[in-house]
Scaffold this motif. Sequence first.
Motif, PDB file in Angstrom:
ATOM      1  N   UNK A 240       1.110  -1.458   0.305  1.00  0.00           N
ATOM      2  CA  UNK A 240       0.407  -0.321  -0.349  1.00  0.00           C
ATOM      3  C   UNK A 240       0.916   0.968  -0.065  1.00  0.00           C
ATOM      4  N   UNK A 241       2.007   1.333   0.762  1.00  0.00           N
ATOM      5  CA  UNK A 241       3.506   1.863   0.877  1.00  0.00           C
ATOM      6  C   UNK A 241       3.132   2.433  -0.435  1.00  0.00           C
ATOM      7  N   UNK A 242       3.737   1.380  -0.905  1.00  0.00           N
ATOM      8  CA  UNK A 242       4.368   1.763  -2.507  1.00  0.00           C
ATOM      9  C   UNK A 242       3.812   2.433  -3.212  1.00  0.00           C
ATOM     10  N   UNK A 243       1.826   1.430  -3.540  1.00  0.00           N
ATOM     11  CA  UNK A 243       1.340   2.171  -4.380  1.00  0.00           C
ATOM     12  C   UNK A 243       0.874   3.756  -4.383  1.00  0.00           C
ATOM     13  N   UNK A 244       1.231   4.451  -2.812  1.00  0.00           N
ATOM     14  CA  UNK A 244       0.340   5.422  -2.945  1.00  0.00           C
ATOM     15  C   UNK A 244       1.717   6.266  -3.392  1.00  0.00           C
ATOM     16  N   UNK A 245       3.489   5.622  -3.184  1.00  0.00           N
ATOM     17  CA  UNK A 245       4.428   6.603  -3.629  1.00  0.00           C
ATOM     18  C   UNK A 245       4.642   6.356  -5.795  1.00  0.00           C
ATOM     19  N   UNK A 246       3.598   5.742  -6.373  1.00  0.00           N
ATOM     20  CA  UNK A 246       3.872   5.405  -7.316  1.00  0.00           C
ATOM     21  C   UNK A 246       2.562   4.737  -8.155  1.00  0.00           C
ATOM     22  N   UNK A 247       1.825   5.486  -8.823  1.00  0.00           N
ATOM     23  CA  UNK A 247       0.611   4.343  -9.740  1.00  0.00           C
ATOM     24  C   UNK A 247       0.143   5.456 -10.948  1.00  0.00           C
ATOM     25  N   UNK A 254      -1.485   9.217 -16.292  1.00  0.00           N
ATOM     26  CA  UNK A 254      -0.567  10.155 -16.592  1.00  0.00           C
ATOM     27  C   UNK A 254      -0.821   9.007 -15.481  1.00  0.00           C
ATOM     28  N   UNK A 255       0.787   8.617 -14.860  1.00  0.00           N
ATOM     29  CA  UNK A 255       1.798   8.326 -13.420  1.00  0.00           C
ATOM     30  C   UNK A 255       1.525   9.375 -12.883  1.00  0.00           C
ATOM     31  N   UNK A 256       1.394   9.014 -11.294  1.00  0.00           N
ATOM     32  CA  UNK A 256       2.059   9.762 -10.412  1.00  0.00           C
ATOM     33  C   UNK A 256       3.360   9.339  -9.365  1.00  0.00           C
ATOM     34  N   UNK A 257       4.205  10.050  -9.528  1.00  0.00           N
ATOM     35  CA  UNK A 257       5.503   9.495  -8.461  1.00  0.00           C
ATOM     36  C   UNK A 257       6.191  10.759  -8.022  1.00  0.00           C
ATOM     37  N   UNK A 258       5.965  10.303  -6.519  1.00  0.00           N
ATOM     38  CA  UNK A 258       5.831  10.913  -5.053  1.00  0.00           C
ATOM     39  C   UNK A 258       6.727  11.942  -5.423  1.00  0.00           C
ATOM     40  N   UNK A 259       6.924  13.281  -5.193  1.00  0.00           N
ATOM     41  CA  UNK A 259       7.772  13.517  -4.901  1.00  0.00           C
ATOM     42  C   UNK A 259       9.216  13.339  -3.669  1.00  0.00           C
ATOM     43  N   UNK A 260       8.705  12.679  -2.936  1.00  0.00           N
ATOM     44  CA  UNK A 260       9.897  11.597  -2.251  1.00  0.00           C
ATOM     45  C   UNK A 260      10.727  10.371  -3.053  1.00  0.00           C
ATOM     46  N   UNK A 261      10.334  10.430  -4.066  1.00  0.00           N
ATOM     47  CA  UNK A 261      11.504   9.785  -4.928  1.00  0.00           C
ATOM     48  C   UNK A 261      12.516  10.478  -5.128  1.00  0.00           C
ATOM     49  N   UNK A 285      12.326  -5.463   5.357  1.00  0.00           N
ATOM     50  CA  UNK A 285      13.495  -6.666   4.689  1.00  0.00           C
ATOM     51  C   UNK A 285      13.772  -5.803   3.169  1.00  0.00           C
ATOM     52  N   UNK A 286      14.992  -6.666   2.990  1.00  0.00           N
ATOM     53  CA  UNK A 286      14.513  -5.856   1.152  1.00  0.00           C
ATOM     54  C   UNK A 286      13.650  -6.585   0.848  1.00  0.00           C
ATOM     55  N   UNK A 287      13.774  -7.362   1.114  1.00  0.00           N
ATOM     56  CA  UNK A 287      12.586  -8.609  -0.315  1.00  0.00           C
ATOM     57  C   UNK A 287      11.028  -7.886  -0.472  1.00  0.00           C
ATOM     58  N   UNK A 288      10.863  -7.592   1.261  1.00  0.00           N
ATOM     59  CA  UNK A 288       9.633  -7.279   1.012  1.00  0.00           C
ATOM     60  C   UNK A 288       9.145  -5.463   0.874  1.00  0.00           C
ATOM     61  N   UNK A 289      10.296  -5.300   0.758  1.00  0.00           N
ATOM     62  CA  UNK A 289      10.616  -4.151  -0.365  1.00  0.00           C
ATOM     63  C   UNK A 289      10.373  -3.800  -1.620  1.00  0.00           C
ATOM     64  N   UNK A 290      11.106  -4.994  -1.899  1.00  0.00           N
ATOM     65  CA  UNK A 290      11.615  -5.227  -3.388  1.00  0.00           C
ATOM     66  C   UNK A 290      10.171  -5.619  -4.098  1.00  0.00           C
ATOM     67  N   UNK A 291       9.781  -6.993  -2.864  1.00  0.00           N
ATOM     68  CA  UNK A 291       8.456  -7.208  -3.581  1.00  0.00           C
ATOM     69  C   UNK A 291       7.508  -5.783  -3.361  1.00  0.00           C
ATOM     70  N   UNK A 292       7.529  -4.800  -2.892  1.00  0.00           N
ATOM     71  CA  UNK A 292       6.346  -4.043  -2.834  1.00  0.00           C
ATOM     72  C   UNK A 292       6.609  -2.774  -3.882  1.00  0.00           C
ATOM     73  N   UNK A 293       8.175  -2.626  -4.150  1.00  0.00           N
ATOM     74  CA  UNK A 293       7.895  -1.732  -5.420  1.00  0.00           C
ATOM     75  C   UNK A 293       7.909  -2.535  -6.718  1.00  0.00           C
ATOM     76  N   UNK A 294       8.058  -4.175  -6.897  1.00  0.00           N
ATOM     77  CA  UNK A 294       7.906  -4.519  -7.918  1.00  0.00           C
ATOM     78  C   UNK A 294       6.052  -4.579  -8.756  1.00  0.00           C
TER      79      UNK A 294
END
Length: 615
Positions: A240-247, A254-261, A285-294
Motif C-alpha cells: 500500500x505504501x509503494x502504491x502511494x508513491x507510484x500509481x 498519467x502516472x503519479x510519482x511521489x516527490x519523495x522518490x 526486509x530488502x525482499x519485502x521492499x523489493x516485492x512492494x516496488x515490483x
Amino acid sequence: MTSMNIAGVHFNTHESGVAVLRDGRLVGALSQERLDRQKMSDAAPAEAVHTALAEAGLTPADVDHLAVSDDLGPEGYYQSRVSFKKAQFRETWSSAPRYFGWKLWRLGEYYRRMLATNRRSSDKRQRRWDALLGNLREKGFAGEIHSYEHGYNHACTAYYCSGFQDECLVFVMEAAGFINASSVYLGKAGRLVKLLDIPWPHSPGRFYETITLLLGFRPARHEGKITGLAALGDPAVLGDYARELFHLRDENDDFYLSPLIHLWRWDYRRRKANRPLPRPLRGYSQADIAAAWQTALEEALVGLVQRFLHRHPHIRHVALAGGVHGNVKLNQRINELEQVEEMYVHPGMSDCGQPVGAALACRAELEGGCIKPFRHETVYLGPAPDAKEIEQLTSEYQLVFEDAKNDDELADRVAGLLAENKIVALCRGRMEYGPRALGARTIMYAATDPSVNDWLNKQLKRTEFMPFAPVTLLEDAERCYVHGRKSAYTAGFMTVCYNCTDEMKASCPAVVHVDGTARPQYISREQNLFYHDVLKKYKRRTGISSVVNTSFNMHEEPIVCTAGDAIKAFVASNLDALVLGNRLLLKDKNPVLREKLTGVREVEQTPADGEEPQD
C-alpha cells in the motif's frame, strides 16, 4: 526499396553503439561496450561503427544516410536537462522543507551542481559527435545526416521488428528520454502514430531506479537484481505504501510519482554503506521492499496497457521497448492479459536499441513514413571471432584443441560434456545484439543441480537473487511452461517469464525461481542450428530439453566479444570447456594457458612412495 545503406548511431546516453541497414535489412548492431570493455559505455562509438560496417562489407564511404539518435546540439541537450530539473523542482518544492529541514540549502546546491554537470555533459557530447563525424568524413563518408527523437526510436524498434501486420499498441516505458518520461503509440499499416506522452518527472524508470539505489545497488544497471529479490518477499507488507508513491492516475493517462522518490534519489545519490534507509522503509526486509516496488510497478503499467486495450478492443497485439521492459516479470504480467494475443519485447529494449531505432526511423522517412513490420532474420549481428587472432592465441598460450570433423560432431561432444555436468562456454559465430546471451557468447550447464546458482555465481564473481535462465527447445515449450507457445517469438530473446510446469520444476530446478517461474530463451534450428543441435543431443542423452544459459562474462564486465576476451574470461571463471569458433578447448588439457594468464602453475599430483593412487 532502392539500394541504400543506413548507419544508425547513438551516444547521447549510456550504451552508445551502431546499427547498419543494407538495402532495408538489419545486418549489423554493436554496442561500444563490447569493444572498449566498459560496461554500458557512453563513449563515441567510432570503433563500433567501423567494426559493424566491416562486418557488413561496407566502409564509411558506402553509407548513404547517417541516422543519429537525438542530435540536439550542446544547447538543445542542455535545455532539455534544464526543463527536466525545473519540472522536478516544481514537483518537490512543497515537500522539500519538511524532508530536509534546516538542510534545505542542500537542494539548491544540488540544482546548481547538476546544472553545471549538465552543461559540461552537453559540451562533452558535442565534442564526441564532432570527433565521430570527423572520423567518418576522413574515411569517406559524404552522405546525409538525420536525427530522430529518443522515444520514437524505441517505438520504431518495437513496432517495425515485431512482425505484427495487424494494428498494435506500442508502449515505450523508461526513466526518461529528452522530451518525456514515457510514451504510447499506435502501429497501423506500417506507420506509427503517437497517442500519449507521459511527462517527466512521473517516470516509471525513476521509481524503480531509486529503490535499486536505496537497497545498495547501482541504478540503471542492477534493476534485475531487484526483480529477482522481489520474489523472495511479501508484497503485502509494504504494498500500500509503494502504491502511494507510484500509481496510475484515475483522472487521466498519467502516472503519479511521489516527490519523495526524487528527494530520496538526491539525498542518497552517494549513499554510504552504513547509512540507514529512509525512515518509512526502516525495519523492513530488502525482499519485502523489493516485492512492494515490483508489485506497484506492475499494477501501474499493466493498468495503462489495459486502459488502452479497452479503448481499442479490436487490437490484440502489444509491442514493448524502453529500459523498464527489461523487467521480465512485468512483461509476464502483460503477456498474461486475456486481451493480448501476442506480445513482442524488442531484444535491445534499453538504450542499446537506439541505433537500430534511428536507422529504422530513417528508413521509414525515406520510404514515405511507412515500413512493413518484419521479424528478425537473426539477432546475431555483431562480429565473429577472428581466425587470425585465434591462431595468435594458440601460439602465445600453446593452446591444445580437440578438433571435431564437423559441427554435428562438435555439438555431440558438447552435449556429452553437459551430460557429464561440465561447464561449457560458447564463443562462436557472430555476437548477439542486446543485453542477453543467446547462444553465441553463452555459458551452459545442466539445469538439474539447484545449488549451481550459489557456486557458479561465486565462480563468476556475481551476486544474483534470480536463478540462471534456461535455454529450451522451442518444440518443447508447452511441456515446460504454462501457455508456453504464447509470444514464443519474443521468448527467443529471453525477454519474458513464464510459469513452469510440474515437469519443468522437477527436471530443471536450477532455473526455476521460488515463485515457480523461469525466463527462458526458446531455441529453434532456424535461429541457431548449432545451439539447437547441442540441446537436441543433450535431450537424447538425458530426456531433458533445457540447460542453464548465462552470459559469458565476469561480473560487471560486458559480455565477451573477441577470442581474446573469451580466453581471459574462460580462465578467470575456471570453466571446464570452451567452444572457440569451431574448435573445442578443454581446461584439463591446457595447463600452460592458466599459468600464463594467472601465474599459477598447475602441478600434477603423484603419489608418494609407498602410497596407493586415489580413485
